[in-house]
Scaffold this active site. Structure first.
Site, PDB file in Angstrom:
ATOM      1  N   LYS A 174       0.837  -1.203   0.000  1.00 59.28           N
ATOM      2  CA  LYS A 174       0.000   0.000   0.000  1.00 59.28           C
ATOM      3  C   LYS A 174       0.870   1.251   0.000  1.00 59.28           C
ATOM      4  CE  LYS A 174      -2.113  -1.175   3.901  1.00 59.28           C
ATOM      5  NZ  LYS A 174      -1.688  -2.526   4.274  1.00 59.28           N
ATOM      6  N   ARG A 182      -9.557   0.410   8.716  1.00 61.66           N
ATOM      7  CA  ARG A 182      -9.077  -0.948   8.926  1.00 61.66           C
ATOM      8  C   ARG A 182     -10.125  -1.833   9.587  1.00 61.66           C
ATOM      9  NH1 ARG A 182      -3.538   0.058   8.890  1.00 61.66           N
ATOM     10  NH2 ARG A 182      -2.224  -1.786   8.834  1.00 61.66           N
ATOM     11  N   ARG A 201      12.373  -5.882   4.769  1.00 53.39           N
ATOM     12  CA  ARG A 201      11.879  -4.511   4.670  1.00 53.39           C
ATOM     13  C   ARG A 201      12.565  -3.556   5.646  1.00 53.39           C
ATOM     14  NH1 ARG A 201       5.558  -2.931   4.743  1.00 53.39           N
ATOM     15  NH2 ARG A 201       5.561  -3.662   6.895  1.00 53.39           N
ATOM     16  N   ARG A 235      11.113  -1.832  11.371  1.00 53.69           N
ATOM     17  CA  ARG A 235       9.938  -1.647  12.214  1.00 53.69           C
ATOM     18  C   ARG A 235       9.892  -2.749  13.264  1.00 53.69           C
ATOM     19  NH1 ARG A 235       4.873  -0.642   8.274  1.00 53.69           N
ATOM     20  NH2 ARG A 235       3.942  -1.939   9.886  1.00 53.69           N
ATOM     21  N   ARG A 280      -0.506  -9.773  12.735  1.00 53.83           N
ATOM     22  CA  ARG A 280      -1.110  -8.688  11.941  1.00 53.83           C
ATOM     23  C   ARG A 280      -1.939  -9.261  10.791  1.00 53.83           C
ATOM     24  NH1 ARG A 280       4.150  -5.583  10.712  1.00 53.83           N
ATOM     25  NH2 ARG A 280       2.951  -4.535   9.112  1.00 53.83           N
TER      26      ARG A 280
HETATM   27  P1  ATP Z   1       2.200  -2.073   5.672  1.00 49.51           P
HETATM   28  O1  ATP Z   1       2.884  -0.861   6.200  1.00 49.51           O
HETATM   29  O2  ATP Z   1       3.108  -3.062   5.106  1.00 49.51           O
HETATM   30  O3  ATP Z   1       1.090  -1.728   4.736  1.00 49.51           O
HETATM   31  P2  ATP Z   1       0.498  -2.555   7.842  1.00 49.51           P
HETATM   32  O4  ATP Z   1      -0.668  -2.204   6.996  1.00 49.51           O
HETATM   33  O5  ATP Z   1       0.274  -3.644   8.812  1.00 49.51           O
HETATM   34  O6  ATP Z   1       1.673  -2.887   6.901  1.00 49.51           O
HETATM   35  P3  ATP Z   1       0.824   0.090   8.900  1.00 49.51           P
HETATM   36  O7  ATP Z   1      -0.288   0.585   8.032  1.00 49.51           O
HETATM   37  O8  ATP Z   1       2.110   0.747   8.775  1.00 49.51           O
HETATM   38  O9  ATP Z   1       1.086  -1.442   8.728  1.00 49.51           O
HETATM   39  O10 ATP Z   1       0.312   0.120  10.413  1.00 49.51           O
HETATM   40  C1  ATP Z   1       1.134  -0.306  11.469  1.00 49.51           C
HETATM   41  C2  ATP Z   1       0.332  -0.509  12.728  1.00 49.51           C
HETATM   42  O11 ATP Z   1      -0.299   0.729  13.124  1.00 49.51           O
HETATM   43  C3  ATP Z   1      -0.800  -1.508  12.622  1.00 49.51           C
HETATM   44  O12 ATP Z   1      -0.365  -2.849  12.781  1.00 49.51           O
HETATM   45  C4  ATP Z   1      -1.695  -1.040  13.781  1.00 49.51           C
HETATM   46  O13 ATP Z   1      -1.178  -1.433  15.030  1.00 49.51           O
HETATM   47  C5  ATP Z   1      -1.588   0.474  13.701  1.00 49.51           C
HETATM   48  N1  ATP Z   1      -2.622   1.051  12.818  1.00 49.51           N
HETATM   49  C6  ATP Z   1      -2.401   1.676  11.623  1.00 49.51           C
HETATM   50  N2  ATP Z   1      -3.548   2.050  11.058  1.00 49.51           N
HETATM   51  C7  ATP Z   1      -4.533   1.658  11.908  1.00 49.51           C
HETATM   52  C8  ATP Z   1      -5.944   1.747  11.898  1.00 49.51           C
HETATM   53  N3  ATP Z   1      -6.607   2.315  10.878  1.00 49.51           N
HETATM   54  N4  ATP Z   1      -6.643   1.243  12.948  1.00 49.51           N
HETATM   55  C9  ATP Z   1      -6.011   0.682  13.989  1.00 49.51           C
HETATM   56  N5  ATP Z   1      -4.683   0.565  14.073  1.00 49.51           N
HETATM   57  C10 ATP Z   1      -3.926   1.041  13.047  1.00 49.51           C
HETATM   58 MG    MG Z   2       2.159   0.839   5.322  1.00 49.53          MG
END
Ligand code: ATP
Ligand code: MG
Length: 320
Positions: free
Chosen positions: A57, A131, A170, A203, A214
């Protein structure tokens, strides 16, 4: 008979779109050029990037932002900044993020809403939000109030085994959210960000055990959003238009319907998905403008292509 009548019926139009009204209502035409009206016609990109953790993403959002004039918000990046700055949200988030769990929906909306208000008149991308279905509903309610509904949801479909093998490779540049992968998208200098030269970090939640959690969390809480957006994409909505004192009463026709577009893009690398994503946004959002940097890169490429072609034809002619 009925079918014939429907086929020959003139397309329904705004009064102000007719030649007569264009003459009669010149000043009120401006109101139809507002961003809200462009949004109704689906011309403003308001994109939710959807996909499993590690699906790409962030990488694909960054490519869109580099190529087009689009703002982007990543909740993961925002939270990591809050954590680094030890804000109130950051102190609450630290433990939860490190454990691969989700923050409460109301906290997340607070984190996102004020940022969204700043970019409401732009094309934008949301990465990492919503999410959960309640987050999706909160977001819709917030955007509806602003008259700026979502126009596109992209569902990135990448197999689990590909994602799991990616994650240990990563590295991220925390302040910008730039993501590198040592095997397929390495930084120019090992361990350092290409643009700032600052060190890259790992991370804390990018380890196999937390990552598995996750992924489970994704299937339990996040994937139901696809059904939610599938329903939304099948139901066109009409947005209330704010009353306008300058508007001619005849102009109060029905506003056009807004329809959300939902697309699934499949692939095993972001390089494979990128051309599909680029074509999709270009076709569906012709109002998007390329950035000066992207135009310049393309100009240089076509110049060097022209030089190469000239060299080639000179060498086939036997020029020296
Ligand atoms: P990637 O970065 O590879 O897309 P990801 O989608 O799991 O992986 P991030 O979007 O970076 O990771 O989010 C990291 C963490 O931040 C999540 O695992 C969660 O703990 C928290 N987080 C981020 N967005 C939300 C959300 N919309 N609702 C709840 N927690 C969130
Ligand atoms: Mg991300």
């Amino acid at each position: 008979m009925q079918t014939l009548r429907r086929a020959s019926a003139p397309p329904r139009r705004y009064l102000s779109d007719t030649p007569a009204s264009r003459k009669a209502l010149p000043f009120s035409l401006n109101t139809l050029r507002s961003s809200e009206d462009r949004a109704d016609q689906g011309n403003v990109l308001r994109l939710v990037m959807f996909g499993k953790p590690g699906a790409g993403k962030g990488t694909l959002s960054a490519r869109l932002v580099k190529k087009y004039d689009i703002a982007s918000l990543s909740t993961g990046d925002l939270l990591r900044q809050h954590i680094a700055e030890r804000t109130e949200v950051g102190r609450e988030a630290e433990e939860i993020v490190a454990q691969g769990k989700l923050l409460p929906d109301d906290v997340m909306l607070k984190v996102v809403a004020s940022k969204l208000d700043h970019i409401r008149n732009k094309h934008w991308i949301l990465d990492g939000f919503p999410r959960t279905v309640p987050q999706g509903e909160l977001l819709d309610a917030h955007l509806k109030k602003q008259g700026t509904p979502l126009s596109l949801v992209v569902n990135l479909d990448v197999p689990d085994e590909v994602i799991l093998s990616r994650i240990s490779d990563r590295w991220v540049h925390l302040p910008s959210g730039r993501v590198y992968n040592v095997s397929y998208n390495p930084p120019k200098v090992d361990g350092f960000d290409d643009e700032t030269g600052e060190p890259l970090t790992k991370r804390p939640d990018d380890n196999p055990e937390i990552f598995a959690r996750r992924l489970t969390q994704f299937y339990a809480s996040t994937s139901p959003l696809i059904a939610y957006y599938t329903r939304a994409a099948q139901t066109p909505t009409r947005l209330p238009r704010a009353p306008d004192r300058n508007q001619h009463p005849h102009q109060l026709a029905f506003p056009p319907a807004h329809r959300l577009l939902l697309k699934t893009l499949a692939g095993t690398t972001s390089d494979e998905i990128w051309p599909q994503l680029d074509a999709l946004v270009r076709d569906a959002f012709p109002a998007l403008r390329e950035t000066a940097a992207s135009l310049e890169t393309r100009r240089r490429h076509s110049l060097s292509d022209a030089v190469l072609a000239a060299d080639l034809s000179a060498s086939t002619r036997g020029d020296s």
